[in-house]
Design a protein around this motif. Structure first.
Motif, PDB file in Angstrom:
ATOM      1  N   PHE A 129       0.831  -1.195   0.000  1.00 43.67           N
ATOM      2  CA  PHE A 129       0.000   0.000   0.000  1.00 43.67           C
ATOM      3  C   PHE A 129       0.870   1.251   0.000  1.00 43.67           C
ATOM      4  CE2 PHE A 129       0.464  -0.362   4.626  1.00 43.67           C
ATOM      5  CZ  PHE A 129       0.354  -1.734   4.827  1.00 43.67           C
ATOM      6  N   SER A 130       0.334   2.291  -0.632  1.00 40.69           N
ATOM      7  CA  SER A 130       1.152   3.455  -0.982  1.00 40.69           C
ATOM      8  C   SER A 130       1.283   4.483   0.142  1.00 40.69           C
ATOM      9  CB  SER A 130       0.562   4.162  -2.210  1.00 40.69           C
ATOM     10  OG  SER A 130      -0.758   4.608  -1.925  1.00 40.69           O
ATOM     11  N   ASP A 131       0.474   4.347   1.180  1.00 42.97           N
ATOM     12  CA  ASP A 131       0.494   5.336   2.250  1.00 42.97           C
ATOM     13  C   ASP A 131       0.286   4.603   3.571  1.00 42.97           C
ATOM     14  OD1 ASP A 131      -0.914   8.726   2.318  1.00 42.97           O
ATOM     15  OD2 ASP A 131       0.667   7.767   3.502  1.00 42.97           O
ATOM     16  N   SER A 132       0.511   5.302   4.641  1.00 41.95           N
ATOM     17  CA  SER A 132       0.334   4.669   5.948  1.00 41.95           C
ATOM     18  C   SER A 132      -1.136   4.337   6.177  1.00 41.95           C
ATOM     19  CB  SER A 132       0.847   5.589   7.055  1.00 41.95           C
ATOM     20  OG  SER A 132       0.141   6.807   7.038  1.00 41.95           O
ATOM     21  N   VAL A 133      -1.362   3.233   6.852  1.00 39.76           N
ATOM     22  CA  VAL A 133      -2.718   2.797   7.160  1.00 39.76           C
ATOM     23  C   VAL A 133      -2.796   2.433   8.631  1.00 39.76           C
ATOM     24  CG1 VAL A 133      -3.123   1.950   4.823  1.00 39.76           C
ATOM     25  CG2 VAL A 133      -2.342   0.358   6.587  1.00 39.76           C
ATOM     26  N   ASN A 134      -3.983   2.551   9.158  1.00 37.12           N
ATOM     27  CA  ASN A 134      -4.192   2.188  10.548  1.00 37.12           C
ATOM     28  C   ASN A 134      -4.902   0.852  10.701  1.00 37.12           C
ATOM     29  OD1 ASN A 134      -3.143   4.510  12.156  1.00 37.12           O
ATOM     30  ND2 ASN A 134      -4.546   5.619  10.822  1.00 37.12           N
ATOM     31  N   ASN A 135      -5.498   0.398   9.622  1.00 37.33           N
ATOM     32  CA  ASN A 135      -6.266  -0.841   9.687  1.00 37.33           C
ATOM     33  C   ASN A 135      -6.098  -1.610   8.391  1.00 37.33           C
ATOM     34  OD1 ASN A 135      -7.921  -0.262  12.248  1.00 37.33           O
ATOM     35  ND2 ASN A 135      -8.265   1.545  10.991  1.00 37.33           N
ATOM     36  N   LEU A 136      -6.112  -2.944   8.485  1.00 35.50           N
ATOM     37  CA  LEU A 136      -5.977  -3.788   7.298  1.00 35.50           C
ATOM     38  C   LEU A 136      -6.741  -5.082   7.524  1.00 35.50           C
ATOM     39  CD1 LEU A 136      -2.850  -4.306   5.128  1.00 35.50           C
ATOM     40  CD2 LEU A 136      -4.128  -6.306   5.900  1.00 35.50           C
ATOM     41  N   GLN A 137      -7.423  -5.532   6.502  1.00 37.10           N
ATOM     42  CA  GLN A 137      -8.136  -6.804   6.575  1.00 37.10           C
ATOM     43  C   GLN A 137      -7.757  -7.644   5.358  1.00 37.10           C
ATOM     44  OE1 GLN A 137     -12.443  -6.586   7.882  1.00 37.10           O
ATOM     45  NE2 GLN A 137     -12.224  -4.497   7.132  1.00 37.10           N
ATOM     46  N   TRP A 138      -7.819  -8.959   5.518  1.00 33.69           N
ATOM     47  CA  TRP A 138      -7.720  -9.909   4.415  1.00 33.69           C
ATOM     48  C   TRP A 138      -9.065 -10.613   4.275  1.00 33.69           C
ATOM     49  CZ3 TRP A 138      -4.046 -10.678   0.814  1.00 33.69           C
ATOM     50  CH2 TRP A 138      -2.750 -10.193   1.048  1.00 33.69           C
ATOM     51  N   PHE A 139      -9.501 -10.751   3.002  1.00 36.30           N
ATOM     52  CA  PHE A 139     -10.758 -11.407   2.686  1.00 36.30           C
ATOM     53  C   PHE A 139     -10.529 -12.506   1.653  1.00 36.30           C
ATOM     54  CE2 PHE A 139     -13.853  -8.627   4.679  1.00 36.30           C
ATOM     55  CZ  PHE A 139     -13.201  -7.414   4.747  1.00 36.30           C
ATOM     56  N   HIS A 140     -11.400 -13.518   1.696  1.00 42.75           N
ATOM     57  CA  HIS A 140     -11.492 -14.524   0.646  1.00 42.75           C
ATOM     58  C   HIS A 140     -12.866 -14.396  -0.001  1.00 42.75           C
ATOM     59  CE1 HIS A 140     -12.234 -18.974  -0.504  1.00 42.75           C
ATOM     60  NE2 HIS A 140     -11.573 -18.374  -1.470  1.00 42.75           N
ATOM     61  N   GLN A 141     -12.892 -14.247  -1.319  1.00 44.55           N
ATOM     62  CA  GLN A 141     -14.163 -14.210  -2.036  1.00 44.55           C
ATOM     63  C   GLN A 141     -14.329 -15.523  -2.793  1.00 44.55           C
ATOM     64  OE1 GLN A 141     -14.889 -11.055  -5.001  1.00 44.55           O
ATOM     65  NE2 GLN A 141     -16.980 -10.918  -4.183  1.00 44.55           N
ATOM     66  N   ASN A 142     -15.358 -16.282  -2.438  1.00 48.51           N
ATOM     67  CA  ASN A 142     -15.552 -17.584  -3.096  1.00 48.51           C
ATOM     68  C   ASN A 142     -16.171 -17.390  -4.473  1.00 48.51           C
ATOM     69  OD1 ASN A 142     -18.347 -17.298  -2.795  1.00 48.51           O
ATOM     70  ND2 ASN A 142     -18.392 -18.483  -0.894  1.00 48.51           N
ATOM     71  N   PRO A 143     -16.237 -18.443  -5.267  1.00 49.82           N
ATOM     72  CA  PRO A 143     -16.746 -18.308  -6.644  1.00 49.82           C
ATOM     73  C   PRO A 143     -18.187 -17.799  -6.713  1.00 49.82           C
ATOM     74  CG  PRO A 143     -15.494 -20.333  -6.409  1.00 49.82           C
ATOM     75  CD  PRO A 143     -15.634 -19.773  -5.028  1.00 49.82           C
ATOM     76  N   TRP A 144     -18.934 -17.830  -5.640  1.00 48.33           N
ATOM     77  CA  TRP A 144     -20.307 -17.342  -5.626  1.00 48.33           C
ATOM     78  C   TRP A 144     -20.395 -15.880  -5.175  1.00 48.33           C
ATOM     79  CZ3 TRP A 144     -18.478 -21.970  -4.001  1.00 48.33           C
ATOM     80  CH2 TRP A 144     -18.883 -23.067  -4.757  1.00 48.33           C
ATOM     81  N   GLY A 145     -19.253 -15.285  -4.890  1.00 47.08           N
ATOM     82  CA  GLY A 145     -19.230 -13.862  -4.569  1.00 47.08           C
ATOM     83  C   GLY A 145     -19.203 -13.520  -3.099  1.00 47.08           C
ATOM     84  N   GLN A 146     -19.345 -14.489  -2.236  1.00 50.44           N
ATOM     85  CA  GLN A 146     -19.354 -14.227  -0.801  1.00 50.44           C
ATOM     86  C   GLN A 146     -17.963 -13.840  -0.311  1.00 50.44           C
ATOM     87  OE1 GLN A 146     -22.067 -14.559   1.739  1.00 50.44           O
ATOM     88  NE2 GLN A 146     -20.491 -13.316   2.713  1.00 50.44           N
ATOM     89  N   LEU A 147     -17.869 -12.717   0.381  1.00 48.19           N
ATOM     90  CA  LEU A 147     -16.608 -12.259   0.964  1.00 48.19           C
ATOM     91  C   LEU A 147     -16.538 -12.679   2.426  1.00 48.19           C
ATOM     92  CD1 LEU A 147     -16.363  -8.682  -0.500  1.00 48.19           C
ATOM     93  CD2 LEU A 147     -14.466 -10.283  -0.482  1.00 48.19           C
ATOM     94  N   ILE A 148     -15.482 -13.399   2.759  1.00 45.90           N
ATOM     95  CA  ILE A 148     -15.290 -13.873   4.122  1.00 45.90           C
ATOM     96  C   ILE A 148     -14.073 -13.176   4.714  1.00 45.90           C
ATOM     97  CG2 ILE A 148     -14.883 -15.870   5.606  1.00 45.90           C
ATOM     98  CD1 ILE A 148     -17.560 -15.944   4.156  1.00 45.90           C
ATOM     99  N   ASN A 149     -14.253 -12.586   5.890  1.00 43.35           N
ATOM    100  CA  ASN A 149     -13.144 -11.953   6.579  1.00 43.35           C
ATOM    101  C   ASN A 149     -12.211 -13.023   7.139  1.00 43.35           C
ATOM    102  OD1 ASN A 149     -11.663 -10.784   8.895  1.00 43.35           O
ATOM    103  ND2 ASN A 149     -12.799  -8.950   8.355  1.00 43.35           N
TER     104      ASN A 149
END
Lengths: 113, 110
Positions: free
Chosen positions: B25-45
């Motif tokens: 990421f190009s600038d400082s951040v205070n928060n970050l999350q990783w997600f998995h999006q399955n083939p049906w579109g559901q985003l899981i944290n």
């Protein structure tokens, strides 16, 4: 209840129609979000509500009108959409504050014809 | 605005292999999350990880905020790991304004 529920799952609408997308959560989250995702692209932030008040509008066209009638419900009203607005519309919620992650709904796949 | 780039854009793995996904990421951040999006579109944290290292089963993540990157490790991959992995960052301090990276599309073949 640890879910965010979005309805409908699929929607086909004409360019002159008016429709609404609904998002509901019962986790006590006071922040709710709308994202738009085009095919093979990342989700793009549209709107953020905090304590039922609109806090962020990412320069979204006025044909998209959000509404948060209470702390559990978030609507997205659609009017006079264009075919390029066809996308997956995702709702998310979270606790407020910098230490909490999002919970996403399964989305509404919108097709504008 | 902040730029969030992920690499590689596409990854094909044999079942059982390990992998590392990167988020810059190009600038400082205070928060970050990783997600998995399955083939049906559901985003899981997967992880909420503004800094440090976390592990959850076969997955682990490390964020080095001072150097503006985060890594997601997948060990002993399974076909159910297929999908798109996104990191999302909040450049402010509210936790309410996450912007998504470009994504890594992972295919695990048996």
């Amino acid at each position: 209840d640890t879910e965010v529920t979005q309805t409908p799952k699929h929607l086909v609408m004409g360019m002159t129609n008016k429709k609404s997308l609904k998002c509901e959560q019962h986790m006590g989250h006071r922040a709710m979000y709308w994202y738009k995702q085009k095919a093979k692209k990342p989700p793009e932030l549209m709107f953020v509500y905090s304590y039922e008040k609109l806090s962020i509008n990412e320069s979204v066209p006025s044909r998209f009108s959000p509404e948060c009638p209470n702390s559990s419900l978030l609507n997205l009203h659609l009017h006079a959409l264009q075919p390029e607005d066809s996308a997956l519309y995702l709702c998310a919620s979270s606790h407020l504050g910098p230490t909490h992650g999002y919970t996403f709904g399964s989305g509404t796949r919108l097709t504008v014809v | 605005g902040i730029q969030v780039e992920q690499s590689p854009p596409d990854l094909i793995l044999q079942e059982g292999a390990n992998s590392t996904l990167r988020c810059n990421f190009s600038d400082s951040v205070n928060n970050l999350q990783w997600f998995h999006q399955n083939p049906w579109g559901q985003l899981i944290n997967l992880f909420y990880i503004p800094s440090g290292t976390k592990q959850n089963g076969r997955l682990s993540a490390t964020t080095v905020a001072t150097e503006r990157y985060s890594l997601l490790y997948i060990s002993s991959s399974q076909t159910t790991d297929s999908g798109v992995y996104f990191c999302a960052v909040d450049p402010g301090n509210t936790g309410n304004q996450f912007y998504f990276g470009t994504g890594t599309s992972l295919t695990v073949i048996p």
